[in-house]
Design a protein around this motif. Structure first.
Motif, PDB file in Angstrom:
ATOM      1  N   SER A 146      -8.622  37.002 -21.060  1.00 33.46           N
ATOM      2  CA  SER A 146      -8.584  36.015 -22.136  1.00 33.46           C
ATOM      3  C   SER A 146      -8.895  34.607 -21.643  1.00 33.46           C
ATOM      4  O   SER A 146      -8.914  33.661 -22.434  1.00 33.46           O
ATOM      5  N   VAL A 147      -9.125  34.452 -20.343  1.00 35.60           N
ATOM      6  CA  VAL A 147      -9.342  33.128 -19.761  1.00 35.60           C
ATOM      7  C   VAL A 147     -10.820  32.874 -19.481  1.00 35.60           C
ATOM      8  O   VAL A 147     -11.356  31.813 -19.821  1.00 35.60           O
ATOM      9  N   THR A 148     -11.490  33.843 -18.879  1.00 34.50           N
ATOM     10  CA  THR A 148     -12.860  33.645 -18.427  1.00 34.50           C
ATOM     11  C   THR A 148     -13.847  33.881 -19.557  1.00 34.50           C
ATOM     12  O   THR A 148     -13.861  34.955 -20.168  1.00 34.50           O
ATOM     13  N   ALA A 149     -14.663  32.906 -19.858  1.00 33.07           N
ATOM     14  CA  ALA A 149     -15.768  33.076 -20.802  1.00 33.07           C
ATOM     15  C   ALA A 149     -16.961  33.636 -20.025  1.00 33.07           C
ATOM     16  O   ALA A 149     -17.369  33.082 -19.008  1.00 33.07           O
ATOM     17  N   SER A 150     -17.505  34.734 -20.493  1.00 30.89           N
ATOM     18  CA  SER A 150     -18.567  35.430 -19.769  1.00 30.89           C
ATOM     19  C   SER A 150     -19.939  35.036 -20.300  1.00 30.89           C
ATOM     20  O   SER A 150     -20.110  34.748 -21.485  1.00 30.89           O
ATOM     21  N   GLN A 151     -20.916  35.050 -19.415  1.00 28.91           N
ATOM     22  CA  GLN A 151     -22.300  34.909 -19.836  1.00 28.91           C
ATOM     23  C   GLN A 151     -22.849  36.311 -20.048  1.00 28.91           C
ATOM     24  O   GLN A 151     -22.838  37.143 -19.133  1.00 28.91           O
ATOM     25  N   VAL A 152     -23.294  36.601 -21.262  1.00 22.96           N
ATOM     26  CA  VAL A 152     -23.835  37.923 -21.565  1.00 22.96           C
ATOM     27  C   VAL A 152     -25.292  37.768 -21.970  1.00 22.96           C
ATOM     28  O   VAL A 152     -25.683  36.794 -22.621  1.00 22.96           O
ATOM     29  N   SER A 153     -26.107  38.735 -21.539  1.00 23.21           N
ATOM     30  CA  SER A 153     -27.526  38.678 -21.874  1.00 23.21           C
ATOM     31  C   SER A 153     -28.059  40.081 -22.084  1.00 23.21           C
ATOM     32  O   SER A 153     -27.527  41.057 -21.549  1.00 23.21           O
ATOM     33  N   SER A 163     -28.697  35.777 -25.241  1.00 30.33           N
ATOM     34  CA  SER A 163     -28.115  35.047 -24.124  1.00 30.33           C
ATOM     35  C   SER A 163     -27.027  34.143 -24.683  1.00 30.33           C
ATOM     36  O   SER A 163     -27.328  33.141 -25.351  1.00 30.33           O
ATOM     37  N   GLU A 164     -25.777  34.508 -24.440  1.00 30.65           N
ATOM     38  CA  GLU A 164     -24.667  33.782 -25.037  1.00 30.65           C
ATOM     39  C   GLU A 164     -23.486  33.718 -24.078  1.00 30.65           C
ATOM     40  O   GLU A 164     -23.346  34.566 -23.195  1.00 30.65           O
ATOM     41  N   THR A 165     -22.656  32.723 -24.294  1.00 30.19           N
ATOM     42  CA  THR A 165     -21.354  32.662 -23.633  1.00 30.19           C
ATOM     43  C   THR A 165     -20.343  33.299 -24.573  1.00 30.19           C
ATOM     44  O   THR A 165     -20.193  32.857 -25.709  1.00 30.19           O
ATOM     45  N   ALA A 166     -19.678  34.344 -24.103  1.00 27.79           N
ATOM     46  CA  ALA A 166     -18.801  35.123 -24.979  1.00 27.79           C
ATOM     47  C   ALA A 166     -17.397  35.187 -24.414  1.00 27.79           C
ATOM     48  O   ALA A 166     -17.201  35.537 -23.252  1.00 27.79           O
ATOM     49  N   SER A 167     -16.434  34.851 -25.240  1.00 24.35           N
ATOM     50  CA  SER A 167     -15.027  35.019 -24.890  1.00 24.35           C
ATOM     51  C   SER A 167     -14.536  36.366 -25.413  1.00 24.35           C
ATOM     52  O   SER A 167     -15.240  37.070 -26.146  1.00 24.35           O
ATOM     53  N   LEU A 168     -13.324  36.726 -25.043  1.00 25.05           N
ATOM     54  CA  LEU A 168     -12.748  37.984 -25.486  1.00 25.05           C
ATOM     55  C   LEU A 168     -12.765  38.064 -27.014  1.00 25.05           C
ATOM     56  O   LEU A 168     -12.282  37.169 -27.702  1.00 25.05           O
ATOM     57  N   GLY A 169     -13.343  39.150 -27.539  1.00 21.31           N
ATOM     58  CA  GLY A 169     -13.392  39.371 -28.971  1.00 21.31           C
ATOM     59  C   GLY A 169     -14.640  38.875 -29.661  1.00 21.31           C
ATOM     60  O   GLY A 169     -14.852  39.178 -30.841  1.00 21.31           O
ATOM     61  N   GLY A 188     -19.050  37.164 -15.275  1.00 20.39           N
ATOM     62  CA  GLY A 188     -17.807  36.411 -15.393  1.00 20.39           C
ATOM     63  C   GLY A 188     -17.552  35.549 -14.177  1.00 20.39           C
ATOM     64  O   GLY A 188     -16.380  35.303 -13.833  1.00 20.39           O
ATOM     65  N   GLY A 189     -18.618  35.078 -13.518  1.00 27.88           N
ATOM     66  CA  GLY A 189     -18.470  34.246 -12.319  1.00 27.88           C
ATOM     67  C   GLY A 189     -17.890  35.049 -11.179  1.00 27.88           C
ATOM     68  O   GLY A 189     -18.321  36.168 -10.899  1.00 27.88           O
ATOM     69  N   THR A 190     -16.890  34.501 -10.523  1.00 32.01           N
ATOM     70  CA  THR A 190     -16.270  35.198  -9.390  1.00 32.01           C
ATOM     71  C   THR A 190     -15.274  36.260  -9.852  1.00 32.01           C
ATOM     72  O   THR A 190     -14.811  37.061  -9.043  1.00 32.01           O
ATOM     73  N   ALA A 191     -14.965  36.300 -11.143  1.00 31.52           N
ATOM     74  CA  ALA A 191     -13.949  37.234 -11.648  1.00 31.52           C
ATOM     75  C   ALA A 191     -14.486  38.651 -11.820  1.00 31.52           C
ATOM     76  O   ALA A 191     -13.806  39.628 -11.491  1.00 31.52           O
TER      77      ALA A 191
END
Length: 253
Positions: A146-153, A163-169, A188-191
């Motif tokens: 719920s913390v890390t906003a992911s880059q999805v493509s 190509s979007e930045t997506a948070s949980l849900g 999700g970066g280093t996560a």
């Protein structure tokens, strides 16, 4: 036998699911119906059962990364969706939504560590065309973070079409792509990170599920890209023909 809108839609593994039945008659009033498909994307409970306005949708708990396998007929109107821990009956999440006649919807139970929610998305097939030879894809971010906003493509034919930045849900709209291989990447970066390439077919509609728990190594729990084929668009939709049909697989690929 004349078929109404969506009347032939969604040929299920165990039978035919219809939103509208044969030609209306004065003796047989038609009950307004919608259709709902439910997904369990909660990784840390033994299983999830779903209910709608207090009535069970699933007879047995759905395991993680499982779904109902087809659309289920539901009554229209303002309804309360609920997800329960499948074996002790504890309420995990609930959410109200308005369901309209002859419309299709997806219900995703997501979250982690006692922070769960229901995401309800309209499956707007009436906005999609089966005549242009395209496939359609959308993505939902259900990674238990719920913390890390992911880059999805999503890349198709060498072109990035999502190509979007997506948070949980977060869930995207259906996007048209050419048939053939598509590549989905989650960063999700280093996560965490994950990617997958798979083939999509003309006129078919897909939901891509970004799931898992950051740091998990178990095959079913690690962060990954999965997908489900939602249906096949009719080449020329009409009131008599209907718009979508599918033989659901019953499992998420």
């Amino acid at each position: 036998m004349k078929k109404n809108f969506l009347s032939y839609a969604f040929i299920a593994v165990l039978g035919i699911v219809t939103l509208a039945s044969c030609a209306k008659s004065k003796e047989t009033p038609q009950v307004p119906l919608a259709a709902l498909m439910a997904f369990n994307l909660i990784p840390d409970v033994p299983g999830v059962t779903f209910a709608l306005s207090g009535n069970a949708l699933t007879n047995a708990p759905l395991q993680y990364n499982a779904y109902t396998g087809t659309y289920l007929n539901i009554y229209v109107g303002n309804r309360t969706t609920a997800a329960y821990e499948g074996f002790n009956g504890a309420l995990l999440a609930s959410k109200d939504a308005a369901f309209e006649q002859d419309k299709y919807y997806s219900l995703f139970a997501i979250g982690y560590d006692d922070a769960y929610t229901n995401v309800i998305a309209p499956d707007n097939y009436e906005n999609l065309s089966g005549s242009g030879g395209k496939a359609y894809v959308r993505l939902i971010n259900a990674v238990a973070d719920s913390v890390t906003a992911s880059q999805v493509s999503l890349t198709s034919g060498g072109t990035t079409v999502i190509s979007e930045t997506a948070s949980l849900g977060d869930i995207t709209e259906f996007t048209a792509v050419d048939p053939g291989d598509v590549t989905v990447a989650l960063d999700g970066g280093t996560a965490f990170s994950a990617s997958r390439t798979f083939a999509v077919e003309a006129r078919k509609v897909y939901t891509i599920l970004l799931t898992g728990v950051p740091g998990a190594t178990e095959d079913t729990k690690k962060v990954q890209v999965r997908y489900v084929e939602m249906g096949t668009l009719a080449e020329e939709a009409s009131e008599e023909q209907g718009r979508v049909s599918v033989v659901p697989s019953g499992y998420i690929q």
